[in-house]
Design an enzyme around this catalytic site. Structure first.
Site, PDB file in Angstrom:
ATOM      1  N   LEU A   8       0.837  -1.208   0.000  1.00 56.67           N
ATOM      2  CA  LEU A   8       0.000   0.000   0.000  1.00 56.67           C
ATOM      3  C   LEU A   8       0.868   1.253   0.000  1.00 56.67           C
ATOM      4  O   LEU A   8       0.720   2.125   0.849  1.00 56.67           O
ATOM      5  CB  LEU A   8      -0.933  -0.005   1.208  1.00 56.67           C
ATOM      6  CG  LEU A   8      -2.108  -0.974   1.120  1.00 56.67           C
ATOM      7  CD1 LEU A   8      -2.850  -1.031   2.440  1.00 56.67           C
ATOM      8  CD2 LEU A   8      -3.071  -0.573  -0.003  1.00 56.67           C
ATOM      9  N   GLY A  12      -0.077   1.331  -4.791  1.00 56.10           N
ATOM     10  CA  GLY A  12      -0.978   0.307  -4.243  1.00 56.10           C
ATOM     11  C   GLY A  12      -2.239   0.919  -3.655  1.00 56.10           C
ATOM     12  O   GLY A  12      -3.346   0.411  -3.879  1.00 56.10           O
ATOM     13  N   SER A 128       1.371   1.984 -16.072  1.00 51.44           N
ATOM     14  CA  SER A 128       1.780   3.372 -16.303  1.00 51.44           C
ATOM     15  C   SER A 128       0.614   4.328 -16.061  1.00 51.44           C
ATOM     16  O   SER A 128      -0.539   3.920 -16.072  1.00 51.44           O
ATOM     17  CB  SER A 128       2.301   3.531 -17.732  1.00 51.44           C
ATOM     18  OG  SER A 128       2.696   4.875 -17.934  1.00 51.44           O
ATOM     19  N   LYS A 179       6.846  -2.359 -20.928  1.00 53.22           N
ATOM     20  CA  LYS A 179       6.873  -1.284 -19.921  1.00 53.22           C
ATOM     21  C   LYS A 179       8.296  -0.722 -19.760  1.00 53.22           C
ATOM     22  O   LYS A 179       8.478   0.482 -19.592  1.00 53.22           O
ATOM     23  CB  LYS A 179       6.356  -1.825 -18.581  1.00 53.22           C
ATOM     24  CG  LYS A 179       6.504  -0.850 -17.407  1.00 53.22           C
ATOM     25  CD  LYS A 179       5.714   0.418 -17.618  1.00 53.22           C
ATOM     26  CE  LYS A 179       5.470   1.331 -16.489  1.00 53.22           C
ATOM     27  NZ  LYS A 179       6.283   1.901 -15.590  1.00 53.22           N
ATOM     28  N   HIS A 182       8.858   1.571 -22.567  1.00 57.40           N
ATOM     29  CA  HIS A 182       8.027   2.761 -22.283  1.00 57.40           C
ATOM     30  C   HIS A 182       8.782   3.695 -21.340  1.00 57.40           C
ATOM     31  O   HIS A 182       8.835   4.914 -21.536  1.00 57.40           O
ATOM     32  CB  HIS A 182       6.697   2.303 -21.675  1.00 57.40           C
ATOM     33  CG  HIS A 182       5.989   3.321 -20.831  1.00 57.40           C
ATOM     34  ND1 HIS A 182       6.419   3.665 -19.566  1.00 57.40           N
ATOM     35  CD2 HIS A 182       4.885   4.058 -21.057  1.00 57.40           C
ATOM     36  CE1 HIS A 182       5.615   4.581 -19.063  1.00 57.40           C
ATOM     37  NE2 HIS A 182       4.670   4.846 -19.942  1.00 57.40           N
ATOM     38  N   ASN A 183       9.401   3.134 -20.306  1.00 56.62           N
ATOM     39  CA  ASN A 183      10.119   3.976 -19.345  1.00 56.62           C
ATOM     40  C   ASN A 183      11.346   4.633 -19.978  1.00 56.62           C
ATOM     41  O   ASN A 183      11.681   5.776 -19.671  1.00 56.62           O
ATOM     42  CB  ASN A 183      10.533   3.158 -18.122  1.00 56.62           C
ATOM     43  CG  ASN A 183       9.378   2.980 -17.161  1.00 56.62           C
ATOM     44  OD1 ASN A 183       8.226   3.012 -17.571  1.00 56.62           O
ATOM     45  ND2 ASN A 183       9.666   2.795 -15.895  1.00 56.62           N
ATOM     46  N   GLU A 186      10.098   7.463 -21.783  1.00 57.88           N
ATOM     47  CA  GLU A 186       9.731   8.492 -20.788  1.00 57.88           C
ATOM     48  C   GLU A 186      10.975   9.282 -20.340  1.00 57.88           C
ATOM     49  O   GLU A 186      10.929  10.513 -20.221  1.00 57.88           O
ATOM     50  CB  GLU A 186       9.075   7.758 -19.612  1.00 57.88           C
ATOM     51  CG  GLU A 186       8.641   8.592 -18.446  1.00 57.88           C
ATOM     52  CD  GLU A 186       8.166   7.683 -17.292  1.00 57.88           C
ATOM     53  OE1 GLU A 186       7.251   6.857 -17.494  1.00 57.88           O
ATOM     54  OE2 GLU A 186       8.729   7.795 -16.185  1.00 57.88           O
ATOM     55  N   TYR A 187      12.091   8.583 -20.125  1.00 60.65           N
ATOM     56  CA  TYR A 187      13.338   9.266 -19.733  1.00 60.65           C
ATOM     57  C   TYR A 187      13.709  10.304 -20.798  1.00 60.65           C
ATOM     58  O   TYR A 187      14.041  11.446 -20.491  1.00 60.65           O
ATOM     59  CB  TYR A 187      14.502   8.272 -19.648  1.00 60.65           C
ATOM     60  CG  TYR A 187      14.722   7.547 -18.344  1.00 60.65           C
ATOM     61  CD1 TYR A 187      13.685   6.892 -17.686  1.00 60.65           C
ATOM     62  CD2 TYR A 187      15.997   7.471 -17.777  1.00 60.65           C
ATOM     63  CE1 TYR A 187      13.919   6.179 -16.517  1.00 60.65           C
ATOM     64  CE2 TYR A 187      16.233   6.765 -16.607  1.00 60.65           C
ATOM     65  CZ  TYR A 187      15.191   6.114 -15.985  1.00 60.65           C
ATOM     66  OH  TYR A 187      15.426   5.410 -14.831  1.00 60.65           O
ATOM     67  N   ARG A 277      21.154  11.848 -15.807  1.00 59.55           N
ATOM     68  CA  ARG A 277      20.776  11.604 -14.401  1.00 59.55           C
ATOM     69  C   ARG A 277      22.018  11.343 -13.556  1.00 59.55           C
ATOM     70  O   ARG A 277      22.149  11.846 -12.439  1.00 59.55           O
ATOM     71  CB  ARG A 277      19.806  10.427 -14.301  1.00 59.55           C
ATOM     72  CG  ARG A 277      18.474  10.773 -14.899  1.00 59.55           C
ATOM     73  CD  ARG A 277      17.448   9.690 -14.648  1.00 59.55           C
ATOM     74  NE  ARG A 277      16.195  10.064 -15.270  1.00 59.55           N
ATOM     75  CZ  ARG A 277      15.018   9.562 -14.952  1.00 59.55           C
ATOM     76  NH1 ARG A 277      14.934   8.644 -14.026  1.00 59.55           N
ATOM     77  NH2 ARG A 277      13.932   9.958 -15.555  1.00 59.55           N
TER      78      ARG A 277
HETATM   79  N1  LIG Z   1       4.994   5.750  -8.510  1.00 54.74           N
HETATM   80  C1  LIG Z   1       4.713   5.589  -9.799  1.00 54.74           C
HETATM   81  O1  LIG Z   1       4.383   6.554 -10.529  1.00 54.74           O
HETATM   82  C2  LIG Z   1       4.770   4.220 -10.434  1.00 54.74           C
HETATM   83  C3  LIG Z   1       4.189   4.015 -11.695  1.00 54.74           C
HETATM   84  C4  LIG Z   1       4.217   2.749 -12.256  1.00 54.74           C
HETATM   85  C5  LIG Z   1       4.819   1.701 -11.593  1.00 54.74           C
HETATM   86  N2  LIG Z   1       5.398   1.918 -10.362  1.00 54.74           N
HETATM   87  C6  LIG Z   1       6.006   0.776  -9.687  1.00 54.74           C
HETATM   88  O2  LIG Z   1       5.120   0.330  -8.658  1.00 54.74           O
HETATM   89  C7  LIG Z   1       5.864  -0.193  -7.558  1.00 54.74           C
HETATM   90  C8  LIG Z   1       5.424   0.519  -6.276  1.00 54.74           C
HETATM   91  O3  LIG Z   1       5.668   1.908  -6.446  1.00 54.74           O
HETATM   92  P1  LIG Z   1       5.181   3.000  -5.381  1.00 54.74           P
HETATM   93  O4  LIG Z   1       5.401   4.309  -6.026  1.00 54.74           O
HETATM   94  O5  LIG Z   1       3.846   2.637  -4.850  1.00 54.74           O
HETATM   95  O6  LIG Z   1       6.288   2.787  -4.223  1.00 54.74           O
HETATM   96  P2  LIG Z   1       6.222   3.229  -2.693  1.00 54.74           P
HETATM   97  O7  LIG Z   1       5.249   4.318  -2.480  1.00 54.74           O
HETATM   98  O8  LIG Z   1       7.639   3.440  -2.287  1.00 54.74           O
HETATM   99  O9  LIG Z   1       5.668   1.920  -1.939  1.00 54.74           O
HETATM  100  C9  LIG Z   1       6.443   0.760  -1.833  1.00 54.74           C
HETATM  101  C10 LIG Z   1       5.594  -0.367  -1.250  1.00 54.74           C
HETATM  102  O10 LIG Z   1       6.411  -1.555  -1.232  1.00 54.74           O
HETATM  103  C11 LIG Z   1       6.422  -2.077   0.096  1.00 54.74           C
HETATM  104  N3  LIG Z   1       7.721  -2.713   0.338  1.00 54.74           N
HETATM  105  C12 LIG Z   1       8.938  -2.179   0.128  1.00 54.74           C
HETATM  106  N4  LIG Z   1       9.898  -3.066   0.472  1.00 54.74           N
HETATM  107  C13 LIG Z   1       9.244  -4.177   0.908  1.00 54.74           C
HETATM  108  C14 LIG Z   1       9.661  -5.430   1.384  1.00 54.74           C
HETATM  109  N5  LIG Z   1      10.962  -5.723   1.479  1.00 54.74           N
HETATM  110  N6  LIG Z   1       8.715  -6.337   1.717  1.00 54.74           N
HETATM  111  C15 LIG Z   1       7.402  -6.032   1.629  1.00 54.74           C
HETATM  112  N7  LIG Z   1       6.940  -4.871   1.177  1.00 54.74           N
HETATM  113  C16 LIG Z   1       7.849  -3.952   0.823  1.00 54.74           C
HETATM  114  C17 LIG Z   1       6.207  -0.882   0.998  1.00 54.74           C
HETATM  115  O11 LIG Z   1       5.778  -1.321   2.246  1.00 54.74           O
HETATM  116  P3  LIG Z   1       6.001  -0.424   3.588  1.00 54.74           P
HETATM  117  O12 LIG Z   1       4.812   0.491   3.654  1.00 54.74           O
HETATM  118  O13 LIG Z   1       6.046  -1.408   4.679  1.00 54.74           O
HETATM  119  O14 LIG Z   1       7.295   0.329   3.409  1.00 54.74           O
HETATM  120  C18 LIG Z   1       5.146  -0.122   0.191  1.00 54.74           C
HETATM  121  O15 LIG Z   1       3.885  -0.706   0.376  1.00 54.74           O
HETATM  122  C19 LIG Z   1       7.343   0.027  -7.921  1.00 54.74           C
HETATM  123  O16 LIG Z   1       7.849  -1.120  -8.532  1.00 54.74           O
HETATM  124  C20 LIG Z   1       7.299   1.130  -8.950  1.00 54.74           C
HETATM  125  O17 LIG Z   1       8.396   1.093  -9.811  1.00 54.74           O
HETATM  126  C21 LIG Z   1       5.361   3.148  -9.765  1.00 54.74           C
END
Ligand SMILES: NC(=O)c1ccc[n+]([C@@H]2O[C@H](COP(=O)([O-])OP(=O)(O)OC[C@H]3O[C@@H](n4cnc5c(N)ncnc54)[C@H](OP(=O)(O)O)[C@@H]3O)[C@@H](O)[C@H]2O)c1
Length: 309
Positions: A8, A12, A128, A179, A182-183, A186-187, A277
């Site tokens: 979450l 999430g 995405s 994907k 795609h990224n 995006e970069y 970067r």
């Molecule tokens: N943000 C975007 O725009 C975006 C878009 C597309 C795809 N994504 C992908 O979606 C995924 C999540 O992104 P997010 O932005 O939601 O990240 P985030 O806000 O940093 O959330 C990370 C989640 O992973 C959990 N987590 C991290 N390490 C863990 C572990 N060792 N065991 C169990 N749970 C763990 C965290 O739990 P805790 O709460 O306990 O820390 C949290 O629920 C990533 O792979 C990201 O690349 C992100």
């Protein structure tokens, strides 16, 4: 339909809220339990579980699990780790895991093969649209066993952009491959927007950056989500003065460049964006000093020299 959602974080939470809104039954699990409890307080139609075991026990067969944690080790820990019960042990033949994380496509191919030996279907689903897209309708790039995709196609439809932002690409890894590329795109797009804005910022005519990014999104060729998000950032944070100049990255652009090199495909723009970067993190780099030291050695040139107009 009922899903178990693991993770979450920003994405999430948004996917889970969207699913609840779409009338999907959602059971959530998060490593930090308090976040899951908080989520359920705000979204009383969702259920919360403190353990993976309980999460799995609350789902209907075939169980559908949606992974939305950080990529890499967290995914491996949840699928195969040895700190308590994990999905590869808890799930049964016919169950479906959706990996909506930015995993490397080769990791997803390997994991799909391991899970398939137990009859567990593993769909690699590049996602995405950012947090806003996850909340209101995302774009899903899907790979993995087709029978599993067909079984839960309606779930992707429900959570996708205008109920059309999803596509199935074929064997395991193909969703995350699409994907990854795609990224990479995006970069390069972000780098190109950044370079253009930098010209306007340095120009003696000093055009208003908020106005420029606003009008670019009114029917121009470069109209895009990225320009819109930049406009939002500039509007609330003039000249981005509160934004650090160091650029973070989770590596998907780097993977794209490596893949292109293996194939012998030229990707100079994506590579430039990746290297930009790195550069942003190393302002005291010896690389700059080497060039200036050489100029000084051979020609007595100083670092403050500029072309005379
Ligand atoms: N943000 C975007 O725009 C975006 C878009 C597309 C795809 N994504 C992908 O979606 C995924 C999540 O992104 P997010 O932005 O939601 O990240 P985030 O806000 O940093 O959330 C990370 C989640 O992973 C959990 N987590 C991290 N390490 C863990 C572990 N060792 N065991 C169990 N749970 C763990 C965290 O739990 P805790 O709460 O306990 O820390 C949290 O629920 C990533 O792979 C990201 O690349 C992100």
């Amino acid at each position: 339909m009922k899903i178990g959602l693991i993770g979450l974080g920003n994405m999430g939470r948004a996917i889970a809220e969207h699913a609840v809104e779409e009338g999907i039954e959602v059971v959530v699990y998060n490593r930090t339990t308090s976040k899951a409890e908080e989520f359920v307080k705000k979204n009383p139609n969702a259920q919360f579980t403190p353990t993976l075991e309980e999460l799995v026990s609350k789902l209907k067969i075939p169980r559908i699990l949606w992974l939305m944690v950080s990529a890499g080790k967290p995914v491996q820990d949840i699928l195969f780790g040895n700190n308590g019960p994990v999905l590869s042990e808890l799930l049964e033949k016919g169950d479906i895991i959706i990996n909506a994380v930015n995993s490397h496509y080769k990791d997803s191919q390997r994991d799909a093969e391991k899970l398939a030996k137990k009859g567990i279907h593993y769909l690699d689903v590049g996602t995405s649209g950012g947090i806003e897209g996850a909340r209101t309708g995302a774009c899903f790039m899907i790979g993995g066993p087709e029978e599993a995709y067909i079984k839960i196609r309606s779930l992707f439809k429900a959570l996708s952009y205008e109920h059309k932002g999803y596509a199935y690409f074929g064997p395991s890894g193909s969703g995350h491959l699409v994907k990854m590329v795609h990224n990479g795109i995006e970069y390069a797009m972000m780098q190109s927007i950044a370079e253009g804005v930098n010209i306007l910022d340095k120009h003696p005519l000093k055009p208003d950056l908020v106005k420029a990014t606003e009008v670019w999104n009114q029917g121009s060729i470069i109209q895009s989500n990225l320009v819109g998000w930049l406009n939002k950032a500039l509007s609330s944070n003039p000249n981005l003065k509160d934004t650090p100049a160091e650029i973070g990255s989770l590596g998907t652009g780097d993977w794209t460049v490596k893949e292109a090199m293996e194939l012998g495909v030229p990707v100079p723009n994506i590579a430039n964006a990746v290297f930009n970067r790195y550069q942003s993190r190393d302002k005291e780099s010896i690389a700059y000093k080497v060039v200036q030291a050489l100029r000084s050695q051979f020609g007595g040139h100083t670092s403050t020299e500029r072309p005379s107009n």
